[in-house]
Scaffold this motif. Structure first.
Motif, PDB file in Angstrom:
ATOM      1  N   ASN A 118     -48.686 -20.976  42.610  1.00  0.00           N
ATOM      2  CA  ASN A 118     -47.748 -19.933  43.035  1.00  0.00           C
ATOM      3  C   ASN A 118     -46.755 -20.441  44.088  1.00  0.00           C
ATOM      4  O   ASN A 118     -46.310 -19.707  44.961  1.00  0.00           O
ATOM      5  CB  ASN A 118     -48.520 -18.712  43.557  1.00  0.00           C
ATOM      6  CG  ASN A 118     -47.737 -17.429  43.419  1.00  0.00           C
ATOM      7  OD1 ASN A 118     -46.781 -17.335  42.659  1.00  0.00           O
ATOM      8  ND2 ASN A 118     -48.135 -16.432  44.178  1.00  0.00           N
ATOM      9  N   HIS A 119     -46.406 -21.726  43.987  1.00  0.00           N
ATOM     10  CA  HIS A 119     -45.570 -22.339  45.023  1.00  0.00           C
ATOM     11  C   HIS A 119     -44.192 -21.696  45.151  1.00  0.00           C
ATOM     12  O   HIS A 119     -43.628 -21.658  46.245  1.00  0.00           O
ATOM     13  CB  HIS A 119     -45.441 -23.859  44.818  1.00  0.00           C
ATOM     14  CG  HIS A 119     -44.573 -24.256  43.672  1.00  0.00           C
ATOM     15  ND1 HIS A 119     -45.054 -24.390  42.395  1.00  0.00           N
ATOM     16  CD2 HIS A 119     -43.247 -24.539  43.624  1.00  0.00           C
ATOM     17  CE1 HIS A 119     -44.057 -24.750  41.597  1.00  0.00           C
ATOM     18  NE2 HIS A 119     -42.954 -24.850  42.320  1.00  0.00           N
ATOM     19  N   GLN A 120     -43.635 -21.167  44.060  1.00  0.00           N
ATOM     20  CA  GLN A 120     -42.321 -20.533  44.189  1.00  0.00           C
ATOM     21  C   GLN A 120     -42.387 -19.280  45.064  1.00  0.00           C
ATOM     22  O   GLN A 120     -41.453 -18.982  45.816  1.00  0.00           O
ATOM     23  CB  GLN A 120     -41.722 -20.220  42.816  1.00  0.00           C
ATOM     24  CG  GLN A 120     -41.201 -21.449  42.116  1.00  0.00           C
ATOM     25  CD  GLN A 120     -40.149 -21.115  41.079  1.00  0.00           C
ATOM     26  OE1 GLN A 120     -39.635 -19.997  40.992  1.00  0.00           O
ATOM     27  NE2 GLN A 120     -39.804 -22.109  40.287  1.00  0.00           N
ATOM     28  N   TYR A 121     -43.491 -18.572  44.983  1.00  0.00           N
ATOM     29  CA  TYR A 121     -43.648 -17.398  45.839  1.00  0.00           C
ATOM     30  C   TYR A 121     -43.616 -17.823  47.311  1.00  0.00           C
ATOM     31  O   TYR A 121     -42.926 -17.216  48.134  1.00  0.00           O
ATOM     32  CB  TYR A 121     -44.956 -16.661  45.525  1.00  0.00           C
ATOM     33  CG  TYR A 121     -45.147 -15.452  46.406  1.00  0.00           C
ATOM     34  CD1 TYR A 121     -44.604 -14.226  46.057  1.00  0.00           C
ATOM     35  CD2 TYR A 121     -45.841 -15.547  47.615  1.00  0.00           C
ATOM     36  CE1 TYR A 121     -44.748 -13.121  46.875  1.00  0.00           C
ATOM     37  CE2 TYR A 121     -45.983 -14.450  48.442  1.00  0.00           C
ATOM     38  CZ  TYR A 121     -45.442 -13.242  48.062  1.00  0.00           C
ATOM     39  OH  TYR A 121     -45.573 -12.150  48.882  1.00  0.00           O
ATOM     40  N   PHE A 122     -44.354 -18.865  47.624  1.00  0.00           N
ATOM     41  CA  PHE A 122     -44.407 -19.327  49.014  1.00  0.00           C
ATOM     42  C   PHE A 122     -43.068 -19.919  49.460  1.00  0.00           C
ATOM     43  O   PHE A 122     -42.679 -19.778  50.622  1.00  0.00           O
ATOM     44  CB  PHE A 122     -45.566 -20.305  49.200  1.00  0.00           C
ATOM     45  CG  PHE A 122     -46.894 -19.649  48.978  1.00  0.00           C
ATOM     46  CD1 PHE A 122     -47.384 -18.702  49.871  1.00  0.00           C
ATOM     47  CD2 PHE A 122     -47.643 -19.930  47.850  1.00  0.00           C
ATOM     48  CE1 PHE A 122     -48.598 -18.067  49.656  1.00  0.00           C
ATOM     49  CE2 PHE A 122     -48.864 -19.304  47.624  1.00  0.00           C
ATOM     50  CZ  PHE A 122     -49.340 -18.365  48.524  1.00  0.00           C
TER      51      PHE A 122
END
Length: 163
Positions: A118-122
């Protein structure tokens, strides 16, 4: 890019592959704002969606429309995109985040929900926490929510964009 100087320019893109849901919602955004002669929209659809949305543009444009709509499949020279943008609506990949940090352009970020860890969320959260972006998870994304956010950004920052 067939744009007019002085108009508030919204650029939307879903990364190199495009984002189907974002593309569809941006057509709704155009329909909502199409009577505005102060706005223009550049939608970068991604190569795989381009033909469909180019045809969609032909269906929705009419002689009464005042907003400029430009649909492109892909742009290699993203620096040109950032130079013309007053608002970016996009995914939240690392390159986009870095470019937004450098340019300071306001953004509405819709992270890719299936990104590894979920790196794009972070990534998006990093900018949102600093007041540099609005984060909208894709599961919450709707035309009405995006319209409300665009209207709010334009109304509250109109003086900034006239400078």
């Amino acid at each position: 890019m067939n744009l007019e100087k002085g108009r508030f320019t919204i650029v939307a893109f879903g990364g190199s592959l495009g984002a189907d849901k974002l593309n569809h919602i941006m057509i709704d955004i155009y329909r909502y704002f199409k009577q505005s002669q102060d706005l223009q929209l550049v939608l970068i659809t991604g190569n795989r969606f381009y033909e469909y949305f180019k045809q969609k543009k032909d269906e929705i444009l009419d002689s009464q429309s005042k907003m400029i709509l430009n649909i492109l499949p892909y742009v290699e020279e993203m620096d040109q995109v950032y130079r013309i943008s007053d608002l970016i609506i996009s995914r939240a990949g690392a390159n986009t985040i870095a470019e937004l940090l450098i340019t300071g352009i306001p953004a509405i970020l819709i992270p890719y929900p299936y990104a590894v860890q979920n790196h794009q969320y972070f990534n998006a959260q990093f900018l949102a926490d600093r007041g540099k972006a609005i984060l909208i998870p894709e599961k919450d994304l709707s035309s009405d929510l995006l319209i409300d956010n665009i209207r709010g950004l334009i109304e509250h920052n109109r003086e900034h964009y006239k400078q």
